[in-house]
Scaffold this motif. Structure first.
Motif, PDB file in Angstrom:
ATOM      1  N   MET A   1      -2.222 -18.265 -13.259  1.00 44.05           N
ATOM      2  CA  MET A   1      -1.055 -19.134 -13.137  1.00 44.05           C
ATOM      3  C   MET A   1      -0.811 -19.396 -11.660  1.00 44.05           C
ATOM      4  O   MET A   1      -1.139 -18.549 -10.839  1.00 44.05           O
ATOM      5  N   PRO A   2      -0.281 -20.551 -11.317  1.00 44.05           N
ATOM      6  CA  PRO A   2       0.261 -21.544 -12.225  1.00 44.05           C
ATOM      7  C   PRO A   2      -0.860 -22.289 -12.942  1.00 44.05           C
ATOM      8  O   PRO A   2      -1.979 -22.379 -12.452  1.00 44.05           O
TER       9      PRO A   2
ATOM     10  N   GLY B   1       6.506 -14.774 -17.716  1.00 43.46           N
ATOM     11  CA  GLY B   1       6.987 -13.436 -17.403  1.00 43.46           C
ATOM     12  C   GLY B   1       7.041 -13.295 -15.895  1.00 43.46           C
ATOM     13  O   GLY B   1       6.802 -14.257 -15.168  1.00 43.46           O
ATOM     14  N   ASP B   2       7.327 -12.089 -15.439  1.00 43.17           N
ATOM     15  CA  ASP B   2       7.404 -11.872 -13.999  1.00 43.17           C
ATOM     16  C   ASP B   2       6.046 -12.007 -13.327  1.00 43.17           C
ATOM     17  O   ASP B   2       5.913 -12.621 -12.280  1.00 43.17           O
ATOM     18  N   GLU B   3       5.020 -11.424 -13.913  1.00 38.58           N
ATOM     19  CA  GLU B   3       3.666 -11.421 -13.350  1.00 38.58           C
ATOM     20  C   GLU B   3       2.738 -10.970 -14.456  1.00 38.58           C
ATOM     21  O   GLU B   3       3.180 -10.481 -15.484  1.00 38.58           O
TER      22      GLU B   3
ATOM     23  N   LEU C   1       9.702  -9.389  -0.626  1.00 41.58           N
ATOM     24  CA  LEU C   1       9.700 -10.849  -0.636  1.00 41.58           C
ATOM     25  C   LEU C   1       8.397 -11.371  -0.052  1.00 41.58           C
ATOM     26  O   LEU C   1       7.834 -10.747   0.838  1.00 41.58           O
ATOM     27  N   PRO C   2       7.913 -12.521  -0.522  1.00 38.72           N
ATOM     28  CA  PRO C   2       6.759 -13.117   0.142  1.00 38.72           C
ATOM     29  C   PRO C   2       7.132 -13.436   1.588  1.00 38.72           C
ATOM     30  O   PRO C   2       8.226 -13.939   1.856  1.00 38.72           O
TER      31      PRO C   2
ATOM     32  N   SER D   1       5.331 -14.910  -8.758  1.00 36.70           N
ATOM     33  CA  SER D   1       4.096 -15.338  -8.100  1.00 36.70           C
ATOM     34  C   SER D   1       4.363 -16.333  -6.971  1.00 36.70           C
ATOM     35  O   SER D   1       4.957 -17.392  -7.192  1.00 36.70           O
ATOM     36  N   PRO D   2       3.898 -16.026  -5.754  1.00 39.58           N
ATOM     37  CA  PRO D   2       4.060 -16.996  -4.667  1.00 39.58           C
ATOM     38  C   PRO D   2       3.236 -18.266  -4.909  1.00 39.58           C
ATOM     39  O   PRO D   2       3.610 -19.333  -4.451  1.00 39.58           O
ATOM     40  N   PHE D   3       2.137 -18.156  -5.653  1.00 38.62           N
ATOM     41  CA  PHE D   3       1.327 -19.329  -5.976  1.00 38.62           C
ATOM     42  C   PHE D   3       2.122 -20.277  -6.875  1.00 38.62           C
ATOM     43  O   PHE D   3       2.129 -21.492  -6.670  1.00 38.62           O
TER      44      PHE D   3
END
Length: 198
Positions: A159-160, A131-133, A39-40, A108-110
């Protein structure tokens, strides 16, 4: 070779952010659990530490511009052959059909932070999860095609990727002007109102 370098860099970035948070956290056990479960760190830190971790996302995001030339080369290679006209038409339909559109990766945490900022501002947003990443194996062909076409249209493949009122503002910390810049300058609310997102 380029893909291998990018994968190694991405892994280093993902692994270093929690370690930095771990060294500054007042709750190291929680942060260690975040690392173990992937997790982030920002999701489990105390509020004051979470703010520091979010600032870390902004700083890390602005450093992504250094890798922009590599991402620009990599995105079309990953996408391979696709119907450019059809993908571009879909993108134009999406950004023309909603006041705010966020192209995103689910892990993505971003992207998570950008969606949170917009929702906290009260905006109605349309999220398009690619997608996931971006890492090969986690980004399906359709997502890779959209990412490559966004790069061809705007020059941004990370992304984003946020559109407000049909215009690209960039990402969380990059772009023209970028979401964090709009938020910090106090212009986000007005831009969202003008687009009809509030």
């Amino acid at each position: 070779m380029i893909m291998r370098v990018l994968l190694i860099w991405q892994a280093c970035l993902i692994l270093t952010a929690p370690v930095i948070a771990l060294t500054t956290s007042r709750e190291p056990a929680l942060t260690r659990r975040a690392i173990i479960f992937g997790l982030p760190a920002v999701t489990v830190l105390a509020p004051t530490q979470a703010d520091a971790a979010v600032d870390l996302l902004g700083t890390t995001g602005s450093l992504m511009s250094v890798l922009k030339p590599l991402y620009k080369l990599e995105a079309p290679l990953q996408a391979g052959n696709y119907d450019k006209a059809a993908v571009r038409a879909t993108i134009n339909r999406e950004i023309g059909g909603a006041a705010v559109v966020v192209y995103s990766y689910t892990l993505s945490p971003f992207c998570t932070e950008a969606k949170k900022i917009l929702r906290d501002a009260g905006a109605t947003i349309q999220v398009v999860e690619l997608g996931d990443e971006w890492v090969p194996g986690l980004l399906p062909a359709g997502g890779a095609a959209v990412r490559a076409e966004l790069g061809a249209m705007t020059g941004q493949t990370s992304m984003p990727h946020i559109f407000i009122g049909g215009a690209s503002i960039g990402g969380l910390a990059t772009g023209t002007p970028g979401l964090k810049s709009l938020l910090n300058s106090g212009d986000l609310d007005q831009k969202l109102r003008e687009a009809g997102a509030l």
